[in-house]
Motif scaffolding. Structure first.
Motif, PDB file in Angstrom:
ATOM      1  N   ALA A  93      11.948  14.456  40.036  1.00  0.00           N
ATOM      2  CA  ALA A  93      11.600  14.735  38.641  1.00  0.00           C
ATOM      3  C   ALA A  93      10.545  15.841  38.564  1.00  0.00           C
ATOM      4  O   ALA A  93      10.644  16.743  37.721  1.00  0.00           O
ATOM      5  CB  ALA A  93      11.095  13.466  37.956  1.00  0.00           C
ATOM      6  N   ALA A  94       9.549  15.780  39.449  1.00  0.00           N
ATOM      7  CA  ALA A  94       8.498  16.806  39.443  1.00  0.00           C
ATOM      8  C   ALA A  94       9.078  18.174  39.807  1.00  0.00           C
ATOM      9  O   ALA A  94       8.713  19.192  39.202  1.00  0.00           O
ATOM     10  CB  ALA A  94       7.379  16.420  40.411  1.00  0.00           C
ATOM     11  N   GLU A  95       9.967  18.210  40.782  1.00  0.00           N
ATOM     12  CA  GLU A  95      10.599  19.475  41.157  1.00  0.00           C
ATOM     13  C   GLU A  95      11.436  20.028  40.011  1.00  0.00           C
ATOM     14  O   GLU A  95      11.403  21.234  39.727  1.00  0.00           O
ATOM     15  CB  GLU A  95      11.483  19.287  42.397  1.00  0.00           C
ATOM     16  CG  GLU A  95      10.712  19.142  43.681  1.00  0.00           C
ATOM     17  CD  GLU A  95      11.602  18.828  44.876  1.00  0.00           C
ATOM     18  OE1 GLU A  95      12.806  18.534  44.691  1.00  0.00           O
ATOM     19  OE2 GLU A  95      11.083  18.873  45.996  1.00  0.00           O
ATOM     20  N   ALA A  96      12.179  19.159  39.352  1.00  0.00           N
ATOM     21  CA  ALA A  96      13.004  19.603  38.228  1.00  0.00           C
ATOM     22  C   ALA A  96      12.127  20.159  37.110  1.00  0.00           C
ATOM     23  O   ALA A  96      12.438  21.196  36.513  1.00  0.00           O
ATOM     24  CB  ALA A  96      13.864  18.447  37.702  1.00  0.00           C
ATOM     25  N   GLU A  97      11.017  19.484  36.837  1.00  0.00           N
ATOM     26  CA  GLU A  97      10.111  19.964  35.797  1.00  0.00           C
ATOM     27  C   GLU A  97       9.504  21.308  36.192  1.00  0.00           C
ATOM     28  O   GLU A  97       9.406  22.223  35.372  1.00  0.00           O
ATOM     29  CB  GLU A  97       8.999  18.949  35.544  1.00  0.00           C
ATOM     30  CG  GLU A  97       8.079  19.357  34.420  1.00  0.00           C
ATOM     31  CD  GLU A  97       6.996  18.328  34.127  1.00  0.00           C
ATOM     32  OE1 GLU A  97       6.021  18.702  33.457  1.00  0.00           O
ATOM     33  OE2 GLU A  97       7.128  17.177  34.569  1.00  0.00           O
ATOM     34  N   ALA A  98       9.120  21.441  37.462  1.00  0.00           N
ATOM     35  CA  ALA A  98       8.542  22.706  37.931  1.00  0.00           C
ATOM     36  C   ALA A  98       9.573  23.832  37.836  1.00  0.00           C
ATOM     37  O   ALA A  98       9.242  24.951  37.411  1.00  0.00           O
ATOM     38  CB  ALA A  98       8.043  22.563  39.364  1.00  0.00           C
TER      39      ALA A  98
ATOM     40  N   GLU B  89      12.076  23.944  35.789  1.00  0.00           N
ATOM     41  CA  GLU B  89      12.285  24.223  34.364  1.00  0.00           C
ATOM     42  C   GLU B  89      11.147  25.090  33.823  1.00  0.00           C
ATOM     43  O   GLU B  89      11.379  26.052  33.091  1.00  0.00           O
ATOM     44  CB  GLU B  89      12.347  22.904  33.591  1.00  0.00           C
ATOM     45  CG  GLU B  89      12.594  23.077  32.108  1.00  0.00           C
ATOM     46  CD  GLU B  89      12.641  21.739  31.382  1.00  0.00           C
ATOM     47  OE1 GLU B  89      12.137  21.690  30.239  1.00  0.00           O
ATOM     48  OE2 GLU B  89      13.159  20.766  31.948  1.00  0.00           O
ATOM     49  N   ARG B  90       9.915  24.759  34.207  1.00  0.00           N
ATOM     50  CA  ARG B  90       8.775  25.571  33.769  1.00  0.00           C
ATOM     51  C   ARG B  90       8.867  26.991  34.314  1.00  0.00           C
ATOM     52  O   ARG B  90       8.563  27.958  33.615  1.00  0.00           O
ATOM     53  CB  ARG B  90       7.461  24.941  34.219  1.00  0.00           C
ATOM     54  CG  ARG B  90       7.066  23.742  33.415  1.00  0.00           C
ATOM     55  CD  ARG B  90       5.733  23.210  33.866  1.00  0.00           C
ATOM     56  NE  ARG B  90       5.379  22.058  33.082  1.00  0.00           N
ATOM     57  CZ  ARG B  90       4.154  21.654  32.900  1.00  0.00           C
ATOM     58  NH1 ARG B  90       3.153  22.309  33.451  1.00  0.00           N
ATOM     59  NH2 ARG B  90       3.903  20.588  32.172  1.00  0.00           N
TER      60      ARG B  90
ATOM     61  N   ARG C  97      11.428  28.807  32.348  1.00  0.00           N
ATOM     62  CA  ARG C  97      10.892  29.129  31.023  1.00  0.00           C
ATOM     63  C   ARG C  97       9.911  30.298  31.126  1.00  0.00           C
ATOM     64  O   ARG C  97       9.953  31.229  30.313  1.00  0.00           O
ATOM     65  CB  ARG C  97      10.191  27.900  30.445  1.00  0.00           C
ATOM     66  CG  ARG C  97       9.924  27.983  28.976  1.00  0.00           C
ATOM     67  CD  ARG C  97       9.358  26.685  28.383  1.00  0.00           C
ATOM     68  NE  ARG C  97       9.872  25.498  28.995  1.00  0.00           N
ATOM     69  CZ  ARG C  97       9.116  24.506  29.504  1.00  0.00           C
ATOM     70  NH1 ARG C  97       7.802  24.578  29.454  1.00  0.00           N
ATOM     71  NH2 ARG C  97       9.656  23.447  30.048  1.00  0.00           N
TER      72      ARG C  97
END
Length: 116
Positions: free
Chosen positions: A56-61, A63-64, A67
């Protein structure tokens, strides 16, 4: 004969003690193995939970980062457009200065016209 009987009893008691120790050792090993299985299962569950959190943290990173990359592209496009607009504005000011008979040739082309 009593000496033989004592020796036989001692041997039987010794064998019984050895058998009891072997059984106790096996029982202890079985219990230890079971505790280790339980602990291993708990550690596997913790590992899976941490894997999920890491994913989840990798996916969020990611995504950021995506972006930020998109925002950087937008900012670069805006900067390019601003430079184009600045060049066009400078050209218009220059043309206006060239056309206006009341403007001093040494004046800044972006300044309002001033007569000398």
């Amino acid at each position: 004969m009593s000496t033989v009987l004592v020796v036989v009893v001692v041997i039987i008691v010794a064998l019984a003690l050895i058998a009891a120790l072997v059984l106790a050792s096996r029982r202890a090993r079985v219990q230890r193995d079971e505790r280790n299985r339980v602990e291993a299962g708990e550690r596997r569950e913790e590992g899976e939970l941490r894997d999920t959190r890491a994913d989840a943290a990798e996916a969020e990173a990611e995504e950021r980062a995506a972006r930020a990359k998109r925002e950087q592209a937008v900012a670069e496009e805006q900067a390019l457009e601003a430079r184009r607009e600045r060049r066009a504005a400078d050209e218009h000011h220059e043309e206006a200065r060239d056309l206006d008979p009341d403007v001093d040739d040494d004046a800044d082309p972006r300044e309002p016209h001033r007569t000398t």
